[in-house]
Design a protein around this motif. Structure first.
Motif, PDB file in Angstrom:
ATOM      1  N   LYS A  58       0.830  -1.203   0.000  1.00  0.00           N
ATOM      2  CA  LYS A  58       0.000   0.000   0.000  1.00  0.00           C
ATOM      3  C   LYS A  58       0.865   1.253   0.000  1.00  0.00           C
ATOM      4  N   TRP A 114      -5.057  -6.406  -5.432  1.00  0.00           N
ATOM      5  CA  TRP A 114      -6.500  -6.570  -5.606  1.00  0.00           C
ATOM      6  C   TRP A 114      -6.930  -6.022  -6.962  1.00  0.00           C
ATOM      7  N   ARG A 147      -8.241 -10.917  -4.919  1.00  0.00           N
ATOM      8  CA  ARG A 147      -6.780 -10.785  -4.859  1.00  0.00           C
ATOM      9  C   ARG A 147      -6.149 -11.633  -5.951  1.00  0.00           C
ATOM     10  N   TYR A 162      -7.248  -0.805   0.077  1.00  0.00           N
ATOM     11  CA  TYR A 162      -6.693  -1.960  -0.620  1.00  0.00           C
ATOM     12  C   TYR A 162      -5.678  -1.493  -1.669  1.00  0.00           C
TER      13      TYR A 162
END
Length: 361
Positions: A82, A266, A255, A344
């Motif tokens: 992330k 994702w 995913r 995500y």
């Protein structure tokens, strides 16, 4: 020195002039304010395939989130991905975290300071090793990246293909010969700076070059023809399709597999267009195979493009309705409220879909 003959006098002149110039004009970049080998390592990995201006905010945020080798090694991978989101080439950060774990477990948390040891770390090739060793530890080793290939090929009129391993070894040997003893950190960064700001690929600013008096390519008027590099094949175009499936304010995401392109990230479910089928029929087939459901693709929600080094995605995202069956959630399949999608990690192409959805909230 493999077809490149440089006398000591010229080497000293080039090295000295480059060092003087670098000290006067070097950009104030955040990773240049530290000698922490870990933070320099992070910067070098980020700067692969990415412009300096883009990297600065990412680097600042990354080292704030993961300030030490141990912090990065111990962090959950989704958190690390992330923090990297938007930089692309995610194998870089996966290798960086793997390397941090090796440093923690094998080297007591200290980045190795020898060529043999540092080269054992995942993702650390000759350039990255040279950059860390020279900048953080003052080891007199070269750091030859694309900028350095360009600068040296022009100064010394090297007309060999830089994609060939033999030519790369020639450049590494030349760069090492040019390093003023004990000054590898500034010299290597000076070469990179020269390539990034003056000796640029097109329309080089030769009038501003501190070593122009030694540049054989300038003398011959062929500076824009160097370096010699075999042209890569253009990225292969791929028609992609994806589904926007809704359940109230929630949408379906899954995913990607742990290995392969964009591993572990994702996405909105779908896939490549199946030969002989329309995009809509391909999408229906993909969802039936993935979830055992029948869907009816509706209107086109958005079309996005993204280019990888070897692929060029043209992705059409269709709003779909499930007409038969039920998608069950799992660790890798989730119905997520639109407002939570930002937590995500998505590939760039799918991130564009998220942005489009955000405008509808």
């Amino acid at each position: 020195m493999s077809k490149v003959d440089v006398d000591v006098k010229t080497a000293r002149a080039v090295g000295g002039q480059l060092l003087d110039w670098y000290e006067q004009v070097k950009r104030d970049l955040p990773w240049r304010r530290t000698r922490d080998p870990y933070k320099i390592w992070v910067s070098e990995v980020m700067l692969q395939q990415t412009r300096v201006e883009t990297v600065i905010p990412y680097w600042n945020r990354f080292v704030e989130l993961f300030p030490t080798i141990e912090a990065l090694a111990d962090a959950p991978e989704p958190n690390v991905l992330k923090a990297w989101e938007g930089l692309g080439y995610y194998s870089r950060v996966r290798n960086l975290q793997k390397g941090a774990k090796v440093v923690r477990d094998k080297f007591g948390g200290r980045v190795p300071d020898t060529p043999d040891e540092i080269s054992t770390l995942p993702g650390v090739g000759p350039y990255t090793a040279g950059a860390i060793l020279s900048i953080a530890y003052d080891v007199d080793v070269p750091a030859v990246d694309g900028n350095v290939f360009r600068v040296l090929s022009r100064i010394f009129l090297i007309e060999e293909d830089i994609m060939k391993p033999k030519t790369r070894r020639t450049f590494e040997g030349l760069a090492e010969f040019l390093i003023p003893p004990g000054r590898a950190a500034s010299f290597n960064q000076g070469l990179m700076e020269l390539g990034a700001t003056v000796c640029i690929p097109k329309n080089p600013r030769c009038h501003s070059c501190p070593v122009k008096e030694h540049c054989r390519a300038l003398e011959e008027g062929v500076q824009e023809e160097l370096p010699v590099k075999e042209k890569k094949k253009p990225p292969r175009p791929v028609d992609m399709t994806a589904a926007l499936l809704r359940d109230g304010d929630r949408v379906l995401i899954r995913r990607r597999p742990d290995k392969g392109l964009l591993a572990g990230m994702w996405e909105f479910p779908g896939g490549e267009r199946v030969e002989g089928l329309s995009l809509e029929d391909s999408l229906a087939l993909h969802l039936r195979e993935a979830f055992g459901v029948t869907v009816e693709p509706g209107r086109l929600f958005v079309q996005v493009q993204h280019t990888f080094s070897h692929l060029q995605w043209d992705m059409r995202v269709f709003e779909c309705a499930i007409t038969e069956g039920l998608v069950r959630e799992s660790d890798d399949v989730r119905w997520v409220p639109v407002g939570e999608l930002e937590t995500y990690t998505f590939p760039v192409a799918h991130g564009k879909v998220v942005k489009e959805l955000g405008g509808l909230v």
